[in-house]
Design a protein around this motif. Structure first.
Motif, mmCIF file in Angstrom:
data_model
loop_
_atom_site.group_PDB
_atom_site.id
_atom_site.type_symbol
_atom_site.label_atom_id
_atom_site.label_comp_id
_atom_site.label_asym_id
_atom_site.label_seq_id
_atom_site.Cartn_x
_atom_site.Cartn_y
_atom_site.Cartn_z
ATOM 1 N N ALA A 93 0.826 -1.196 0.000
ATOM 2 C CA ALA A 93 0.000 0.000 0.000
ATOM 3 C C ALA A 93 0.868 1.257 0.000
ATOM 4 O O ALA A 93 0.585 2.228 -0.710
ATOM 5 C CB ALA A 93 -0.937 -0.009 1.207
ATOM 6 N N ASP A 94 1.946 1.246 0.776
ATOM 7 C CA ASP A 94 2.843 2.396 0.824
ATOM 8 C C ASP A 94 3.571 2.574 -0.502
ATOM 9 O O ASP A 94 3.832 3.682 -0.955
ATOM 10 C CB ASP A 94 3.856 2.235 1.963
ATOM 11 N N TYR A 95 3.886 1.455 -1.123
ATOM 12 C CA TYR A 95 4.539 1.493 -2.427
ATOM 13 C C TYR A 95 3.640 2.166 -3.467
ATOM 14 O O TYR A 95 4.077 3.010 -4.250
ATOM 15 C CB TYR A 95 4.867 0.055 -2.836
ATOM 16 N N LEU A 96 2.350 1.805 -3.442
ATOM 17 C CA LEU A 96 1.395 2.423 -4.357
ATOM 18 C C LEU A 96 1.264 3.914 -4.056
ATOM 19 O O LEU A 96 1.250 4.749 -4.967
ATOM 20 C CB LEU A 96 0.034 1.739 -4.227
ATOM 21 N N MET A 100 4.243 5.751 -5.458
ATOM 22 C CA MET A 100 4.191 5.955 -6.903
ATOM 23 C C MET A 100 3.252 7.111 -7.247
ATOM 24 O O MET A 100 3.543 7.923 -8.127
ATOM 25 C CB MET A 100 3.740 4.677 -7.598
ATOM 26 N N LYS A 101 2.126 7.197 -6.552
ATOM 27 C CA LYS A 101 1.186 8.282 -6.806
ATOM 28 C C LYS A 101 1.799 9.632 -6.441
ATOM 29 O O LYS A 101 1.603 10.632 -7.135
ATOM 30 C CB LYS A 101 -0.106 8.050 -6.017
ATOM 31 N N MET A 102 2.573 9.673 -5.339
ATOM 32 C CA MET A 102 3.235 10.911 -4.933
ATOM 33 C C MET A 102 4.261 11.334 -5.978
ATOM 34 O O MET A 102 4.387 12.519 -6.310
ATOM 35 C CB MET A 102 3.896 10.724 -3.568
ATOM 36 N N ASN A 103 5.005 10.372 -6.475
ATOM 37 C CA ASN A 103 5.996 10.691 -7.497
ATOM 38 C C ASN A 103 5.329 11.260 -8.740
ATOM 39 O O ASN A 103 5.842 12.192 -9.369
ATOM 40 C CB ASN A 103 6.799 9.439 -7.870
ATOM 41 N N ALA A 104 4.186 10.676 -9.121
ATOM 42 C CA ALA A 104 3.462 11.184 -10.283
ATOM 43 C C ALA A 104 2.982 12.612 -10.044
ATOM 44 O O ALA A 104 3.101 13.484 -10.915
ATOM 45 C CB ALA A 104 2.284 10.269 -10.601
ATOM 46 N N ALA A 105 2.452 12.858 -8.829
ATOM 47 C CA ALA A 105 1.970 14.197 -8.492
ATOM 48 C C ALA A 105 3.109 15.218 -8.513
ATOM 49 O O ALA A 105 2.940 16.351 -8.975
ATOM 50 C CB ALA A 105 1.297 14.175 -7.116
#
Length: 465
Positions: free
Chosen positions: A87-90, A93-98
């Motif tokens: 869950a933290d990995y997902l 990834m979302k934070m990196n995209a943002a």
């Protein structure tokens, strides 16, 4: 926390696999003993490269190549469970995209195709302890099953609510006999892609049958483009062939009553004739001029590139060519997604590649491992990471490159769960025997049937029936 760790393998998986944790240190250099959770056998690890590793089961002589994701053990231990870790990995990834100001799906897609994999083990030290999640490609399911190390997940599936969103074709791909042996986390299928504008230029409709394809003998003269394409070498060739075989009602080998496998073509005159028809189709495609004669030595690189550049008007391939539409819109904007042409009286079929997560039958923590596997197959993760290649029927993306491809998945066929190395090569060789050596289609079908059964015998998987 994860933001500081930049050693993930984006290009191939973005994660993982359940139930397999390995730890390597410098002191273990000679044997490099790797413990498979609480499993009763050992794994030797060797040949670590930028994007893969070779693992050998001991005491068996079987070895399998895996793709690998790695994280430092001290980082991994900060998490209370695999689910929390995933869950933290997902989230990361979302934070990196943002941070980059782009859509999450675009971020994942860019990382998967931009060649990050050589950096996977960049900076890792043999003096540091690591946890690695490794997952086998579907071609190796047969090895795992024949080693007797996979847990039968049937009871777990019976209590898993989301199992209902997996189609019959997906479940068949996750099963061997009456056993369910994996949880799918990614699915891709093939479709028949056509350049609409080139087809119109040649005055042709999208071919629906093999005969339609073979009738396009003047298409090249009208358009300067071959109407059809075949991959006759490399990994794509066997994948294409099993579709043509399936359309004729055949399998490269089939499960027998004793739980083993056999190619039965030579035991049944109708099957052998149907297999010969497949080889005849290859020969007719070349002889009639509807396929580039150089295709005799083409693999997926040449066939995909020829389609992308408009040198062939149609080809059976995957939705990864979507990226080419953005890069080459002048040629690729007219692409339509169609069912693969079938022989007269044949059955619709397409190649389905399902990637499984496995649980091992001697592990003590398989409840947690199954939770992790089903989280990765769950709707949140699938929508976030594999929305364009999800095995779930309730996860899709509108548009031809996802929705239209997934519409074909009910007709998906996959390789049988047996040792495939020699079988795949024999399939490639059989095409060459017809197209390059002049062997008759009938003789090629007989030769391939014998070669498949020889391979099954050598791997201990040949049925006595």
């Amino acid at each position: 926390m994860m933001m500081k760790m930049k050693i993930w393998k984006w290009a191939l998986a973005l994660v993982l696999a359940s139930g397999l944790a390995v730890s390597c240190t410098e002191e273990e250099k000679e044997q490099e003993k790797v413990q498979l959770l609480d499993c009763s056998f050992k794994i030797n690890i060797s040949d670590i490269t930028g994007n893969s590793v070779k693992l050998s089961a001991v005491p068996t002589k079987m070895s399998v190549k895996y793709w690998l994701s790695v994280v430092r053990k001290d980082i991994y231990k900060l998490y209370s469970s695999d689910t929390e870790f995933a869950a933290d990995y997902l989230t990361d990834m979302k934070m990196n995209a943002a941070e980059k100001g782009i859509a999450f799906n675009e971020y994942v897609g860019a990382n998967r195709i931009s060649g990050y994999s050589p950096k996977l083990i960049n900076g890792l030290s043999p003096q540091t302890d690591y946890v690695a999640y490794a997952y086998g490609l579907p071609e190796w399911t047969g090895e795992f099953h024949s080693m007797g190390i996979l847990e039968d997940l049937s009871d777990r599936y019976a209590n898993w609510d989301d199992a209902s969103v997996l189609s019959d074709a997906v479940m068949k791909g996750m099963s061997i006999g009456d056993e369910i042996i994996g949880v799918p986390y990614e699915m891709t299928v093939r479709a028949y892609l056509c350049h609409e504008n080139i087809m119109k230029k040649g005055g042709a409709s999208v071919p629906a049958t093999w005969d339609d394809v073979l009738s396009m003998t003047d298409f090249k003269d009208k358009t300067g483009t071959y109407p059809y394409a075949l991959a006759c070498t490399g990994v794509r060739a066997p994948q294409e062939m099993i579709v043509y075989l399936a359309q004729k009602g055949l399998e490269i080998c089939s499960l027998q009553d004793d739980g083993m496998y056999k190619n039965t073509w030579k035991d049944n005159a109708d099957q052998l004739a149907a297999a010969a028809d497949v080889f005849q189709f290859y020969k007719d495609c070349i002889d009639s001029g509807v396929v580039d004669p150089n295709s005799k030595s083409f693999g997926y690189e040449e066939t995909d590139d020829n389609f992308v550049n408009g040198f062939s008007a149609s080809y059976v391939t995957g939705n990864w060519l979507q990226e080419k539409e953005d890069a080459n819109p002048e040629v690729m904007s007219d692409v339509t997604v169609e069912p693969i042409p079938v022989p007269e009286g044949g059955t619709p079929a397409t190649y389905m590649e399902l990637k499984p997560l496995f649980l091992f039958n001697t592990s003590k923590n398989n409840d947690a491992a199954f939770d992790f596997a089903t989280y990765v197959c769950g709707k949140e993760w699938q929508q976030g990471v594999y929305s364009s290649a999800s095995p779930r029927s309730d996860v899709t993306v509108p548009g031809k490159w996802t929705e239209d491809f997934q519409a074909l998945s009910d007709n998906g066929v996959a390789f049988p769960p047996v040792t495939l190395g020699s079988i795949s090569q024999a399939m490639i060789d059989s095409i060459a025997k017809v197209l390059q050596e002049g062997m008759t289609p009938q003789a090629a079908a007989e030769w391939l049937a014998d070669a498949v059964n020889t391979s099954l015998k050598e791997s201990g998987e040949l049925s006595a029936s």
